[in-house]
Design an enzyme around this catalytic site. Structure first.
Site, PDB file in Angstrom:
ATOM      1  N   ASP A 127      -8.014   5.095  -3.155  1.00  0.00           N
ATOM      2  CA  ASP A 127      -7.128   4.023  -2.687  1.00  0.00           C
ATOM      3  C   ASP A 127      -6.599   3.257  -3.897  1.00  0.00           C
ATOM      4  O   ASP A 127      -7.277   2.377  -4.438  1.00  0.00           O
ATOM      5  CB  ASP A 127      -7.870   3.077  -1.749  1.00  0.00           C
ATOM      6  CG  ASP A 127      -6.920   2.097  -1.066  1.00  0.00           C
ATOM      7  OD1 ASP A 127      -5.718   2.125  -1.385  1.00  0.00           O
ATOM      8  OD2 ASP A 127      -7.387   1.316  -0.210  1.00  0.00           O
ATOM      9  N   HIS A 130      -2.469   0.698   6.940  1.00  0.00           N
ATOM     10  CA  HIS A 130      -2.720   0.932   5.515  1.00  0.00           C
ATOM     11  C   HIS A 130      -2.385   2.382   5.181  1.00  0.00           C
ATOM     12  O   HIS A 130      -2.382   3.261   6.055  1.00  0.00           O
ATOM     13  CB  HIS A 130      -4.190   0.635   5.202  1.00  0.00           C
ATOM     14  CG  HIS A 130      -4.490   0.523   3.741  1.00  0.00           C
ATOM     15  ND1 HIS A 130      -3.839  -0.358   2.911  1.00  0.00           N
ATOM     16  CD2 HIS A 130      -5.381   1.189   2.964  1.00  0.00           C
ATOM     17  CE1 HIS A 130      -4.320  -0.249   1.685  1.00  0.00           C
ATOM     18  NE2 HIS A 130      -5.258   0.693   1.688  1.00  0.00           N
ATOM     19  N   CYS A 149       0.805  -1.222   0.000  1.00  0.00           N
ATOM     20  CA  CYS A 149       0.000   0.000   0.000  1.00  0.00           C
ATOM     21  C   CYS A 149       0.837   1.270   0.000  1.00  0.00           C
ATOM     22  O   CYS A 149       0.472   2.257  -0.659  1.00  0.00           O
ATOM     23  CB  CYS A 149      -0.953  -0.013   1.190  1.00  0.00           C
ATOM     24  SG  CYS A 149      -0.124  -0.158   2.803  1.00  0.00           S
TER      25      CYS A 149
END
Length: 682
Positions: free
Chosen positions: A488, A472, A428
């Site tokens: 995202d 994250h 991520c």
């Protein structure tokens, strides 16, 4: 011969049951002390270095061999060497500086070495006082349901040990479990007072706080982000926080828990420079929402000031401040468990326009570095007619050829270029950092957001457990009509990471290999169900016990009608009297004979009590007939009748096979009636 405590003597010679010297420990009491030390080591085995636990176990074994009469106590030079080696080891282990871990390690070492010289009652008392400090230190590392239950059991064992070292050795040998029974009764009597004081005593903030190195090491997110510096991120199953929802739980893909914003890129590392640009306002000064809260957070210690919430959140807490941009900060670094409620934010609260200085900050990039990424973003800007088109092109690029992995290759100086055009493998942080760089290079205000995504959902109890492996990173871009919008890029590469959680993408991660780990919980087994229930009990303890802050206390006291000082004083008085009455009742019941007394015996004893009120009590050594004869010699009234009654009672009481005697019972009742009238006449 070996003495009764087993602390010395010639091996192989039978022990002689001789009286112990004054103050010397008995064998049973010594076993209690060794049990206290062993359990203390077990409680801190996860949080202390293994060599410290090994030293403690070695001391237990040595003291056990001394107990058996095989070895003797360590000499003075052996003690000096042991203390020196342990101090050097602690200094080498915690060379980074002083923290609570250092003091806890010193306590464990001190408790262990003290066991090698425990011989008398006084030294045993000091040993147990140190054990209480070690137990308090254990609660610095863990405060859940299992930890609390373990601490209560250890406290009961320490109290039992205090009873054992003060008990008569012979009686203790005959009844070795008696101290445990006494400790259980003592703690049971103290429990009502403990609960009462917990409810009404003022909840004061800590006077000081020191970090634990364990707290700093287990955090899943940091103050900055540098994708490419580490080929494999650490993944821990430590709990970050739990969130309990009052209504329906949001879907997994919506659980983005915001912690901090990274807005400055130096060519290698993303940093947080936004906190200093905002005006922080205490949320306790804001109007308190009239509606019910959406969810409650029980946040574990993490050593930073971050406060985690979902988007568009509102808080009303004196301990927490907000910057008006969905970021919240605690009043100090969080080194204790914190509980707070979250309400929905008002519509349109965050839809202000970016001022020029803020816009410039959110599109700023270093003057040099990553030329290929800059050129790609320039081409997108020339070909696109809107920011949304640029976002779609970036997400399409990630979706086509990029791979989500926890073991990406290391990156060089131009890390963004190398990731976008060569390796295309990462997690991520790689995707969020590269995406924000591309947006800024294309003139779109953007920033990196650090926090947690998802969590283990308990649908039945409606709460989410978020752990460190759920850490994250994602992006936010500025959309003029709507404000900051979440993007995202990880969801474009590995949607299962967002929709199903980290465990769905990496089920074989070492974080799940414990007996009560997440994999076990997912199976319909007895251990799995037990793990789920224990997790729920941990959540309840964190929310209602550890989260019992001053605001919750005042709310509860108002509901109980104890909001004023006068009412609280009255409650204290009533509570004290109730506990005193309970204690007196306990003493009365304890002194009551356990065997049910025969009614005829009860009547005869009451008749003797009446003569005692006339001035002649019965002596414990007297038989019924002897007592009656003494009454006759004293010339007391009705003594001839009492002698006949006593002779009949003595024959009935001590003759095997005799049954009840109604005539004797009637005679006793008549005589008792006469004596009562005689006493009244006098």
């Amino acid at each position: 011969a070996i003495d009764a405590s087993g602390t010395g003597g010639m091996p192989g010679v039978m022990a002689v049951a001789t009286p112990l010297p004054a103050g010397q420990l008995s064998r049973v009491a010594l076993l209690y002390l060794l049990a206290v030390l062993t359990i203390s080591l077990a409680l801190l085995s996860r949080d202390m270095p293994l060599w410290i636990i090994g030293v403690g176990l070695a001391c237990v074994i040595w003291r056990g061999i001394v107990y058996l009469g095989r070895w003797s106590f360590p000499s003075s030079w052996q003690k000096a060497v042991g203390v020196t080696v342990c101090c050097v080891g602690i200094a080498a282990q915690y060379r980074t500086g002083l923290s609570l871990d250092v003091y806890v390690a010193l306590l464990i070492i001190g408790l262990s070495l003290k066991s090698l010289e425990v011989y008398h009652t006084r030294s045993a008392q000091l040993f147990l006082y140190i054990a209480i400090l070690v137990l308090m230190a254990f609660l610095l590392f863990a405060q859940g349901f299992i930890a609390s239950l373990s601490a209560i059991l250890q406290l009961a064992l320490i109290v039992a040990s205090l009873v054992a070292i003060q008990s008569d050795p012979r009686r203790l040998t005959e009844h070795p479990w008696a101290p445990l029974k006494t400790a259980g009764v003592t703690l049971g009597l103290a429990a009502p007072l403990l609960i009462f004081l917990f409810i009404v005593m003022p909840r004061l903030p800590p006077l000081w706080a020191m970090p634990l190195q364990k707290q700093e090491a287990r955090i899943g997110m940091g103050e900055d982000m540098s994708p490419g510096d580490f080929s494999k991120p650490s993944r821990s199953a430590e709990l970050a926080f739990r969130a309990g929802f009052l209504g329906d739980m949001p879907p997994q893909s919506s659980l983005y828990w915001r912690g901090t914003v990274l807005d400055e890129f130096d060519g290698r590392r993303w940093k947080n420079n936004s906190d200093s640009h905002f005006h922080w306002q205490n949320t306790g000064s804001l109007p308190k929402p009239q509606s019910s809260s959406l969810y409650n957070i029980v946040m574990e210690p993490h050593g930073h000031r971050w406060v985690f919430t979902l988007s568009t959140a509102r808080l009303a807490d004196e301990r927490i401040s907000t910057n008006g941009d969905d970021l919240f900060r605690y009043r100090q670094e969080v080194f204790e468990q914190v509980t707070y409620d979250v309400w929905p934010a008002e519509t349109g609260k965050y839809l202000q326009e970016l001022i020029a200085a803020e816009r410039q900050r959110y599109i700023a990039l270093p003057n040099t570095g990553n030329p290929r990424a800059r050129e790609l973003a320039r081409q997108w800007r020339q070909a696109a007619n809107s920011d949304d088109a640029i976002v779609r092109q970036a997400l399409d690029r990630f979706h086509q050829t990029f791979v989500y992995t926890l073991e990406p290759p290391l990156l060089g100086a131009d890390s963004i270029d190398q990731f976008l055009f060569e390796t295309q493998r990462g997690y991520c942080e790689h995707f969020a950092g590269a995406f924000v760089f591309l947006m800024r290079a294309a003139g779109v205000p953007a920033r990196v957001v650090m926090g947690y995504q998802g969590g283990q959902r308990n649908l039945q109890e409606r709460y989410v457990s978020v752990r460190q492996y759920d850490a994250h990173a994602w992006a936010e871009i500025w959309d003029p009509p709507k404000g900051w919008q979440r993007i995202d890029p990880t969801a474009a590469v590995a949607p299962e990471r967002v929709e199903q959680g980290f465990a769905a993408l990496f089920p074989e991660s070492p974080a799940f290999e414990t007996l009560l780990g997440l994999q076990t919980r997912s199976r319909q087994t007895l251990i799995g169900l037990l793990s789920i229930k224990l997790d729920y009990l941990d959540y309840l303890v964190g929310r209602w016990v550890l989260g019992y802050d001053p605001e919750r206390q005042q709310s509860l006291l108002r509901r109980l009608g104890l909001g004023s000082p006068q009412a609280l004083l009255m409650a204290f008085s009533i509570g004290f009297l109730a506990m005193l009455a309970t204690f007196l009742l306990f003493l009365r019941l304890r002194d009551t004979p356990q065997r049910q007394e025969d009614p005829l015996t009860t009547r005869y004893r009451q008749l003797c009590d009446q003569y005692a009120r006339l001035g002649i009590p019965r002596q414990p050594s007297e038989t019924p007939v002897q007592f009656a004869q003494r009454l006759m010699a004293q010339g007391l009234p009705e003594s001839h009748t009492f002698l006949a009654i006593s002779a009949g009672y003595e024959e009935w009481r001590y003759t095997p096979g005799k049954t009840g005697n109604p005539d004797l019972s009637r005679l006793i009742r008549n005589l008792s009636f006469k004596l009562r009238w005689l006493r009244l006449a006098r």
